[in-house]
Design a protein around this motif. Structure first.
Motif, short mmCIF file in Angstrom:
data_model
loop_
_atom_site.label_atom_id
_atom_site.label_comp_id
_atom_site.label_asym_id
_atom_site.label_seq_id
_atom_site.Cartn_x
_atom_site.Cartn_y
_atom_site.Cartn_z
N PHE A 50 -8.53 -2.59 2.70
CA PHE A 50 -7.71 -4.02 3.05
C PHE A 50 -7.08 -4.04 2.09
O PHE A 50 -6.57 -2.72 0.74
N ASP A 51 -5.39 -4.23 2.60
CA ASP A 51 -4.00 -4.62 1.46
C ASP A 51 -4.85 -4.89 -0.09
O ASP A 51 -5.23 -5.86 -0.04
N PHE A 52 -4.05 -4.56 -1.04
CA PHE A 52 -4.63 -4.26 -2.10
C PHE A 52 -2.83 -4.61 -3.00
O PHE A 52 -1.95 -4.14 -2.85
N SER A 53 -2.65 -5.42 -4.37
CA SER A 53 -1.81 -4.96 -5.12
C SER A 53 -2.41 -4.94 -6.23
O SER A 53 -3.46 -6.30 -7.56
N LEU A 54 -2.42 -3.41 -7.08
CA LEU A 54 -3.04 -3.61 -8.55
C LEU A 54 -1.84 -2.87 -9.48
O LEU A 54 -1.02 -2.70 -8.94
N THR A 55 -1.69 -2.66 -11.11
CA THR A 55 -1.03 -2.47 -11.28
C THR A 55 -1.16 -0.98 -12.00
O THR A 55 -2.78 -1.26 -11.88
N ASP A 56 -0.76 -0.51 -12.16
CA ASP A 56 -0.52 0.90 -12.04
C ASP A 56 -0.69 1.25 -13.56
O ASP A 56 -0.16 0.50 -14.78
N GLN A 57 -1.15 2.66 -14.17
CA GLN A 57 -1.24 2.87 -15.59
C GLN A 57 0.55 2.98 -16.32
O GLN A 57 0.18 2.70 -18.46
N ALA A 58 1.56 3.11 -15.38
CA ALA A 58 2.73 2.44 -15.75
C ALA A 58 2.79 0.75 -16.45
O ALA A 58 4.05 1.16 -16.37
N ASN A 63 0.85 -1.62 -4.13
CA ASN A 63 0.07 -1.34 -3.03
C ASN A 63 -0.07 -0.55 -2.17
O ASN A 63 0.26 0.37 -2.05
N LEU A 64 -0.80 -1.11 -0.72
CA LEU A 64 -1.55 -0.11 0.27
C LEU A 64 0.00 0.51 0.49
O LEU A 64 0.02 1.54 0.88
N GLU A 65 1.14 -0.17 0.71
CA GLU A 65 2.30 0.68 1.68
C GLU A 65 2.90 1.18 0.64
O GLU A 65 2.87 2.03 0.92
N SER A 66 2.85 0.55 -0.68
CA SER A 66 3.08 1.55 -1.51
C SER A 66 3.00 3.25 -2.35
O SER A 66 3.93 4.37 -2.49
N VAL A 67 1.22 3.49 -1.80
CA VAL A 67 0.99 4.22 -1.87
C VAL A 67 0.96 5.22 -0.50
O VAL A 67 0.20 6.76 -0.24
N MET A 68 1.53 4.66 0.28
CA MET A 68 0.87 5.35 1.93
C MET A 68 1.86 6.56 2.68
O MET A 68 3.62 6.12 2.13
N GLY A 69 1.01 7.86 2.61
CA GLY A 69 2.36 8.42 3.20
C GLY A 69 2.35 8.84 4.79
O GLY A 69 1.65 7.91 5.19
N PRO A 70 2.98 9.75 5.07
CA PRO A 70 3.05 10.05 6.44
C PRO A 70 1.42 10.35 7.10
O PRO A 70 1.33 9.81 8.26
N ARG A 71 1.12 11.19 5.65
CA ARG A 71 -0.22 11.34 6.48
C ARG A 71 -1.45 10.59 6.14
O ARG A 71 -2.44 11.15 6.45
N GLY A 72 -1.22 9.64 5.83
CA GLY A 72 -1.71 8.59 5.32
C GLY A 72 -2.00 8.46 3.36
O GLY A 72 -1.28 8.62 2.55
N ALA A 73 -2.76 7.93 2.83
CA ALA A 73 -3.72 8.03 1.30
C ALA A 73 -5.07 8.20 1.15
O ALA A 73 -5.95 8.20 1.60
N MET A 74 -4.93 9.04 -0.18
CA MET A 74 -6.39 9.24 -0.78
C MET A 74 -6.44 7.83 -1.64
O MET A 74 -5.95 8.55 -3.36
N LEU A 75 -7.21 7.87 -1.79
CA LEU A 75 -6.92 6.78 -3.04
C LEU A 75 -8.40 7.52 -3.47
O LEU A 75 -9.74 7.13 -3.40
#
Length: 83
Positions: A50-58, A63-75
């Protein structure tokens, strides 16, 4: 009976306890392991999350769209000792 007899007995008992501990690999007995059904723990490999919105360490919002690359993402969720 002299005072040296109890000290000798104590040394003997401690030596026996040390030898027993060394023979068992220095580890205390572990409880029986339970089988964990990982299919119930969260999203599985290849499953869409599911789509998410979280604050990173910086402090940036991700959100999901911001971490998704052309081949997907690994969380990867890593629990540190200070949580």
């Amino acid at each position: 009976m002299s005072a040296r007899v109890p000290a000798t007995l104590l040394a003997l008992l401690l030596g026996m306890a040390w030898a027993d501990n060394a023979a068992s690999g220095g580890q205390s007995p572990q409880p029986a392991r339970q089988t964990i059904d990982v299919s119930k723990l969260g999203p599985q490999v290849g499953q869409r999350v599911f789509d998410f919105s979280l604050t990173d360490q910086a402090g940036r919002t991700r959100n999901l769209e911001s971490v998704m690359g052309p081949r997907g993402a690994m969380l990867v969720f890593f629990r540190s000792a200070d949580w």
